[in-house]
Design an enzyme around this catalytic site. Structure first.
Site, mmCIF file in Angstrom:
data_model
loop_
_atom_site.group_PDB
_atom_site.id
_atom_site.type_symbol
_atom_site.label_atom_id
_atom_site.label_comp_id
_atom_site.label_asym_id
_atom_site.label_seq_id
_atom_site.Cartn_x
_atom_site.Cartn_y
_atom_site.Cartn_z
ATOM 1 N N GLY A 16 0.762 -1.054 0.029
ATOM 2 C CA GLY A 16 0.053 0.008 -0.021
ATOM 3 C C GLY A 16 0.989 1.149 -0.168
ATOM 4 C CB THR A 144 3.967 0.303 6.781
ATOM 5 O OG1 THR A 144 2.607 0.077 7.155
ATOM 6 C CG2 THR A 144 4.818 0.306 7.978
ATOM 7 C CG ASP A 146 -0.634 -0.605 8.875
ATOM 8 O OD1 ASP A 146 -1.692 -0.094 8.876
ATOM 9 O OD2 ASP A 146 -0.912 -1.689 7.882
ATOM 10 C CG MET A 190 -6.971 1.764 6.491
ATOM 11 S SD MET A 190 -5.602 2.277 5.159
ATOM 12 C CE MET A 190 -6.771 2.341 3.512
ATOM 13 N N GLY A 191 -5.932 -0.666 9.993
ATOM 14 C CA GLY A 191 -5.039 -1.257 10.924
ATOM 15 C C GLY A 191 -5.458 -2.349 11.281
ATOM 16 N NE ARG A 192 -5.509 -7.923 7.631
ATOM 17 C CZ ARG A 192 -4.797 -7.256 6.624
ATOM 18 N NH1 ARG A 192 -3.754 -6.709 6.568
ATOM 19 N NH2 ARG A 192 -5.483 -7.175 5.312
ATOM 20 C CD GLU A 246 -8.149 -2.291 8.115
ATOM 21 O OE1 GLU A 246 -8.915 -1.986 7.362
ATOM 22 O OE2 GLU A 246 -6.838 -2.296 7.834
ATOM 23 C CG LEU A 300 -10.076 10.214 1.388
ATOM 24 C CD1 LEU A 300 -11.385 10.761 1.887
ATOM 25 C CD2 LEU A 300 -9.652 10.906 0.393
ATOM 26 C CD GLN A 301 -8.094 5.415 7.295
ATOM 27 O OE1 GLN A 301 -7.208 4.981 8.060
ATOM 28 N NE2 GLN A 301 -8.739 4.723 6.528
#
Length: 418
Positions: A16, A144, A146, A190-192, A246, A300-301
């Site tokens: 990403g 990243t 993340d 976002m953030g698994r 998320e 957008l993030q």
């Protein structure tokens, strides 16, 4: 001292994009063009896939002025991919293709800009080249949003995304609180597996207009406790702003998301979606008097370069530059990482090198002590950690008040060896 190694280099992007990933490419390209040991500088079209398909751009053919615009151009200018290479001991076919490309283009340096899985790719390529007896120095350039790469204080791309999330939460908080009717707003970030970016919403609260409740995947999520938290806040003020990662999950590790879609990305990770809407549905049933909104910033993030942190862009550039300088000096099989220091009371970022095998496939989580005891908020140490990273306004060029992003020529390179 390592012997001088002459040859071409390939620079690729993977996974990403971020708001500053192209700043790392700029740092690497400029350092490589200035290095006498590097004979040609290639950009891989769509990451490792471009290397496999021998689709390489000649970066020496680019206009230097356009290259400079990469520092504040979003997305991946060279193109990206999500492609997980198999273990070479099980299936060496991809690695044999890479070796063929390296030989045809006289490549002796390989730089890959990505996250956890990309560092795994670098590690596998490096080990295969060593086993094959082909000298090629391989370096990982981190990125990243993340912020979950092991061994580095923070990751290029995270700070700009954090700044966007914090700013957006402040704006939403003002919008959602202006009505004379009750409102509950749920924002999905976002953030698994790691909640760094979601935690950044606490900056908005620190600044006076942010979420009331924040939930990260580092703490097991309990639906009844969540509903009780929301109801309590709503009954007290008539408003409630919630931010959730998320990837929040229950005590059994099951995602709360409405559906982990049937699709996986190229690295085998489930694509998550629908969490905010799922929670909004449940909240509507529990608090029927409230107007409930679900918001998902989605891409957008990671592409909001207009809110990029100059600190982030500068450090991203430094990561690319450092990777090239280290490689031509003899380092290989490493990833550039950041160390935090304080000099005369001011934040300072230094670089270091980590073995790829120590980074690949390990995830860095938000420390539990940075999350409150109830698991629904963020403590002050996180604020102190992230504030220095988001500093500085974007220096992007504009034309008629609109961003002027880089427009690369992307001239395909021709092999030098047949």
């Amino acid at each position: 001292m390592s012997k001088e190694l002459k040859g071409a280099c390939i620079i690729g992007q993977s996974g990403g994009p971020t708001a500053v990933i192209n700043a790392s490419v700029l740092g690497a390209v400029k350092a490589a063009l200035n290095a006498p040991q590097i004979t040609r500088v290639y950009g891989a079209a769509h990451g490792i896939r471009g290397v496999l398909d021998q689709q390489l751009y000649d970066m020496g053919m680019e206009d230097p002025a356009e290259l400079e615009l990469l520092k504040f151009t979003p997305s991946s200018a060279l193109g990206t991919c999500r492609y997980k290479m198999k273990n070479p001991d099980e299936d060496p076919s991809d690695y044999e293709k890479l070796l063929e490309t390296f030989r045809r283009f006289d490549v002796r340096y390989f730089f890959y800009n990505g996250g956890n899985d990309s560092m795994d790719t670098c590690n596998k390529i490096s080990k295969f080249m060593q086993k094959s007896g082909y000298e090629c120095r391989v370096m990982g350039i981190p990125k990243t949003i993340d912020n979950d790469l092991f061994g580095t204080d923070h990751c290029p791309g995270f700070a700009s995304a954090a700044k966007y999330i914090a700013t957006s939460c402040m704006e939403v908080q003002h919008d959602a609180s202006c009505y004379d009717t009750g409102m509950i707003t749920i924002i999905e970030v976002m953030g698994r597996n790691a909640g760094w970016l979601t935690a950044a919403s606490a900056l908005a609260t620190y600044a006076g207009a942010g979420p009331d409740l924040i939930y990260l995947p580092e703490v097991d999520f309990d639906m009844e406790s969540f509903l009780s938290d929301v109801e309590k806040r709503y009954n007290a003020t008539g408003k409630c702003l919630v931010v959730v990662s998320e990837g929040i999950h229950d005590a059994n590790g099951e995602f709360i998301s409405k559906a982990t879609t049937n699709n996986n990305d190229g690295f085998g990770h489930a694509q998550l979606g629908g969490l905010a809407n799922k929670l909004a549905e449940v909240v509507r049933s529990r608090v029927p008097s409230a107007k409930v909104r679900a918001i998902e910033p989605s891409l957008l993030q990671r592409c909001a370069t207009h809110l990029a942190s100059t600190t982030d862009a500068t450090e991203a550039y430094l990561a690319g530059k450092t990777a090239v300088q280290a490689a031509v000096s003899g380092d290989t099989d490493k990833m550039v990482a950041f160390e935090r220091d304080t000099v005369y009371g001011q934040y300072v970022c230094n670089t270091k090198l980590l073995p790829l095998e120590n980074v690949a496939n390990f995830e860095k989580k938000v420390p539990r002590e940075w999350i409150n005891a109830a698991g629904n908020g963020i403590e002050r140490p996180f604020i102190d950690y992230v504030l220095p990273l988001i500093q500085g306004e974007t220096g992007m060029k504009t034309v008629e008040a609109l961003p002027r992003f880089a427009r690369l020529r992307k001239v395909l390179a021709k092999p030098v060896c047949e």
